[in-house]
Design a protein around this motif. Sequence first.
Motif, mmCIF file in Angstrom:
data_model
loop_
_atom_site.group_PDB
_atom_site.id
_atom_site.type_symbol
_atom_site.label_atom_id
_atom_site.label_comp_id
_atom_site.label_asym_id
_atom_site.label_seq_id
_atom_site.Cartn_x
_atom_site.Cartn_y
_atom_site.Cartn_z
ATOM 1 N N ALA A 236 -21.121 -9.014 -56.725
ATOM 2 C CA ALA A 236 -22.616 -8.281 -56.061
ATOM 3 C C ALA A 236 -23.226 -9.029 -55.140
ATOM 4 O O ALA A 236 -24.045 -8.362 -54.330
ATOM 5 C CB ALA A 236 -23.233 -8.056 -57.381
ATOM 6 N N ASP A 237 -23.284 -10.286 -55.219
ATOM 7 C CA ASP A 237 -24.130 -11.335 -54.166
ATOM 8 C C ASP A 237 -23.238 -10.740 -52.942
ATOM 9 O O ASP A 237 -24.528 -11.132 -51.832
ATOM 10 C CB ASP A 237 -23.784 -12.458 -54.575
ATOM 11 N N THR A 238 -22.348 -10.621 -52.631
ATOM 12 C CA THR A 238 -22.003 -10.271 -51.183
ATOM 13 C C THR A 238 -22.510 -8.854 -50.781
ATOM 14 O O THR A 238 -22.816 -8.857 -49.538
ATOM 15 C CB THR A 238 -20.452 -10.248 -51.221
ATOM 16 N N ALA A 239 -22.407 -7.942 -51.633
ATOM 17 C CA ALA A 239 -22.948 -6.589 -51.229
ATOM 18 C C ALA A 239 -24.669 -6.658 -50.906
ATOM 19 O O ALA A 239 -25.053 -6.291 -49.986
ATOM 20 C CB ALA A 239 -22.900 -5.812 -52.510
ATOM 21 N N VAL A 240 -25.159 -7.896 -51.706
ATOM 22 C CA VAL A 240 -26.633 -8.130 -51.376
ATOM 23 C C VAL A 240 -26.710 -8.414 -49.907
ATOM 24 O O VAL A 240 -27.695 -8.316 -49.284
ATOM 25 C CB VAL A 240 -27.248 -8.924 -52.426
ATOM 26 N N LEU A 241 -25.716 -9.622 -49.699
ATOM 27 C CA LEU A 241 -25.785 -10.149 -48.237
ATOM 28 C C LEU A 241 -25.484 -9.122 -47.121
ATOM 29 O O LEU A 241 -26.189 -9.289 -46.199
ATOM 30 C CB LEU A 241 -24.672 -11.143 -48.234
ATOM 31 N N ILE A 242 -24.515 -8.150 -47.227
ATOM 32 C CA ILE A 242 -24.422 -6.964 -46.446
ATOM 33 C C ILE A 242 -25.585 -6.307 -46.050
ATOM 34 O O ILE A 242 -25.980 -5.937 -45.000
ATOM 35 C CB ILE A 242 -23.262 -6.270 -46.741
ATOM 36 N N ALA A 243 -26.367 -5.981 -47.214
ATOM 37 C CA ALA A 243 -27.526 -5.245 -47.176
ATOM 38 C C ALA A 243 -28.723 -6.051 -46.478
ATOM 39 O O ALA A 243 -29.513 -5.450 -45.562
ATOM 40 C CB ALA A 243 -27.992 -4.891 -48.687
ATOM 41 N N THR A 244 -28.808 -7.075 -46.802
ATOM 42 C CA THR A 244 -29.734 -8.166 -46.120
ATOM 43 C C THR A 244 -29.456 -8.128 -44.555
ATOM 44 O O THR A 244 -30.686 -8.106 -43.885
ATOM 45 C CB THR A 244 -29.755 -9.594 -46.893
ATOM 46 N N LEU A 245 -28.246 -8.605 -44.306
ATOM 47 C CA LEU A 245 -27.822 -8.450 -42.858
ATOM 48 C C LEU A 245 -27.963 -7.093 -41.981
ATOM 49 O O LEU A 245 -28.687 -7.166 -41.101
ATOM 50 C CB LEU A 245 -26.395 -9.163 -42.757
ATOM 51 N N ALA A 246 -27.780 -6.350 -42.831
ATOM 52 C CA ALA A 246 -27.994 -4.852 -42.198
ATOM 53 C C ALA A 246 -29.386 -4.434 -41.968
ATOM 54 O O ALA A 246 -29.667 -4.118 -40.665
ATOM 55 C CB ALA A 246 -27.363 -3.664 -43.087
ATOM 56 N N ARG A 247 -30.247 -4.869 -42.822
ATOM 57 C CA ARG A 247 -31.580 -4.633 -42.409
ATOM 58 C C ARG A 247 -32.101 -5.620 -41.497
ATOM 59 O O ARG A 247 -32.849 -5.040 -40.602
ATOM 60 C CB ARG A 247 -32.579 -5.063 -43.812
ATOM 61 N N ALA A 248 -31.765 -6.907 -41.396
ATOM 62 C CA ALA A 248 -32.044 -7.716 -40.330
ATOM 63 C C ALA A 248 -31.637 -7.060 -39.014
ATOM 64 O O ALA A 248 -32.465 -7.315 -37.966
ATOM 65 C CB ALA A 248 -31.786 -9.012 -40.646
ATOM 66 N N LEU A 249 -30.517 -6.574 -38.872
ATOM 67 C CA LEU A 249 -29.715 -6.030 -37.682
ATOM 68 C C LEU A 249 -30.718 -5.071 -37.241
ATOM 69 O O LEU A 249 -31.053 -4.740 -36.201
ATOM 70 C CB LEU A 249 -28.451 -5.656 -37.985
ATOM 71 N N VAL A 250 -31.075 -3.911 -38.279
ATOM 72 C CA VAL A 250 -31.765 -2.808 -37.885
ATOM 73 C C VAL A 250 -33.309 -3.283 -37.460
ATOM 74 O O VAL A 250 -33.615 -2.688 -36.221
ATOM 75 C CB VAL A 250 -31.967 -1.836 -39.144
ATOM 76 N N GLU A 251 -33.875 -4.313 -37.987
ATOM 77 C CA GLU A 251 -35.329 -4.609 -37.712
ATOM 78 C C GLU A 251 -34.941 -5.343 -36.199
ATOM 79 O O GLU A 251 -36.087 -4.998 -35.441
ATOM 80 C CB GLU A 251 -35.895 -5.617 -38.712
ATOM 81 N N THR A 252 -34.153 -6.134 -36.121
ATOM 82 C CA THR A 252 -33.750 -6.917 -34.709
ATOM 83 C C THR A 252 -33.836 -5.720 -33.593
ATOM 84 O O THR A 252 -34.248 -5.827 -32.436
ATOM 85 C CB THR A 252 -32.831 -7.700 -34.834
ATOM 86 N N ALA A 253 -32.864 -4.750 -33.876
ATOM 87 C CA ALA A 253 -32.474 -3.703 -32.895
ATOM 88 C C ALA A 253 -33.985 -2.834 -32.481
ATOM 89 O O ALA A 253 -33.912 -2.847 -31.378
ATOM 90 C CB ALA A 253 -31.523 -2.903 -33.706
ATOM 91 N N ALA A 254 -34.597 -2.683 -33.487
ATOM 92 C CA ALA A 254 -35.762 -1.804 -33.387
ATOM 93 C C ALA A 254 -36.861 -2.662 -32.539
ATOM 94 O O ALA A 254 -37.592 -2.201 -31.523
ATOM 95 C CB ALA A 254 -36.386 -1.431 -34.604
ATOM 96 N N ARG A 255 -36.916 -3.877 -32.778
ATOM 97 C CA ARG A 255 -37.810 -4.940 -32.036
ATOM 98 C C ARG A 255 -37.355 -4.802 -30.514
ATOM 99 O O ARG A 255 -38.189 -5.003 -29.490
ATOM 100 C CB ARG A 255 -38.083 -6.384 -32.561
ATOM 101 N N ASP A 256 -35.948 -5.029 -30.462
ATOM 102 C CA ASP A 256 -35.660 -5.115 -28.787
ATOM 103 C C ASP A 256 -35.589 -3.837 -28.397
ATOM 104 O O ASP A 256 -36.198 -3.811 -27.021
ATOM 105 C CB ASP A 256 -34.030 -5.385 -29.085
ATOM 106 N N TRP A 257 -35.596 -2.513 -28.898
ATOM 107 C CA TRP A 257 -36.048 -1.435 -28.419
ATOM 108 C C TRP A 257 -37.545 -1.162 -27.965
ATOM 109 O O TRP A 257 -37.852 -0.981 -26.900
ATOM 110 C CB TRP A 257 -35.482 -0.170 -29.355
ATOM 111 N N ARG A 258 -38.206 -1.424 -28.768
ATOM 112 C CA ARG A 258 -39.917 -1.565 -28.408
ATOM 113 C C ARG A 258 -40.290 -2.579 -27.449
ATOM 114 O O ARG A 258 -40.998 -2.160 -26.728
ATOM 115 C CB ARG A 258 -40.543 -1.966 -30.004
ATOM 116 N N ALA A 259 -39.474 -3.681 -27.305
ATOM 117 C CA ALA A 259 -39.665 -4.573 -26.163
ATOM 118 C C ALA A 259 -38.987 -4.157 -24.896
ATOM 119 O O ALA A 259 -39.240 -4.771 -23.883
ATOM 120 C CB ALA A 259 -39.068 -5.913 -26.406
ATOM 121 N N GLY A 260 -38.130 -3.161 -24.951
ATOM 122 C CA GLY A 260 -37.703 -2.660 -23.547
ATOM 123 C C GLY A 260 -36.255 -3.282 -23.198
ATOM 124 O O GLY A 260 -35.798 -3.180 -22.321
ATOM 125 N N ARG A 261 -35.665 -4.248 -24.246
ATOM 126 C CA ARG A 261 -34.602 -4.601 -23.875
ATOM 127 C C ARG A 261 -33.374 -3.742 -24.279
ATOM 128 O O ARG A 261 -33.335 -3.027 -25.229
ATOM 129 C CB ARG A 261 -34.222 -5.985 -25.029
#
Length: 365
Positions: A236-261
């Motif tokens: 279960a801890d690995t599943a939480v890691l995947i979810a954690t990284l997925a959210r971080a990837l989504v947030e990072t991608a959204a910030r890059d989009w808003r910044a015009g990258r």
Amino acid sequence: MRTVGVEEELLLVDPETGEPRARSAAVLARAVQEDAEQDVFEKELYDQMLEFATHPQSDMAALGAEIVRCRREAARHAEGIGCAVAALATSPLPVSPSVGANERYQWMEREYGIATREQMVLGCHVHVAVDSDEEGVAVVDRLRPWLSVLSALSANSPFWQGKDTGYSSYRSRVWQRWPSAGPTELFGSAERYRRRVADMMATGTLLDEAMVYFDARLSERYPTVEIRVSDVCLEADTAVLIATLARALVETAARDWRAGRPPADLGVSVLRLAGWRAARSGLTGDLLLPAGMHPAPAETVVGALLEHVEDALKDSGDLDRARETCARLFREGNGARVQRELLERTDSLREVVAECVRRTQGETG
């Protein structure tokens, strides 16, 4: 804070032999008998599988607790009809999958033939909230180079029909048999995304939009991006890691989009190679480093992922736990490595399944 939900598919097995059992209808009936309003467990394409979905969570500790609870509830219901559940992305022991009797599943079997009858694999899908379709498509475009790293971390399917495949995630290779599965080209806008889905539907090859099996897609039911590349994780801890990284990837991608990258302009052919490499190697060999798509040790590539999403992980308070779980996976192994080590120690795939049943519920043998 973006919310995250997880869908996990679990394998129903005989507790004595470890062989898959086609009893999902009985497990679901037992769950409904106990709670007529239950909305956690669902039937899947095959009668040997059971799916559950968590509620959206913003706190990763709460998400982890819900995954553990759902796994244990699934195990309890399965035990009541003489089965056990295992978080295995393929069955280590030979199996003849039984396709469910509903109209949708029967259409898939008629249309896709042997590809459906041999397709019994079990995944982990992560839903991350987005503010709009435009943001969602911008995120999908920017996730593409990193999805293979999630596949490598989650790899938990080294065996197929009683044999070692040589792959860490053979599930991901079998999944590619669906005509709509895999990485996507750049869309650029929600309008172009919707047009591409409409073009796919117009071919008559897919039953409905739920069969648009992109590695990352806009959910048809929720205001989320759905990331679909991961094996169901043994721990279960690995599943939480995947979810954690997925959210971080989504947030990072959204910030890059808003910044015009702009997103990386990588072709689908290269992304397929990255996915293949992750499936083959898992965490025990080289992966393709997204910056330049050249081979590098898995630990280097995972480190690059953590660096890429570091700001988002810091802001959500998840950085230390993500680092610790990644370090544990390299130290102790992901599901694929654990399964192989169990087989080497016991010389019995039945014992491999038995230990994985225990680990699914957070126990160790």
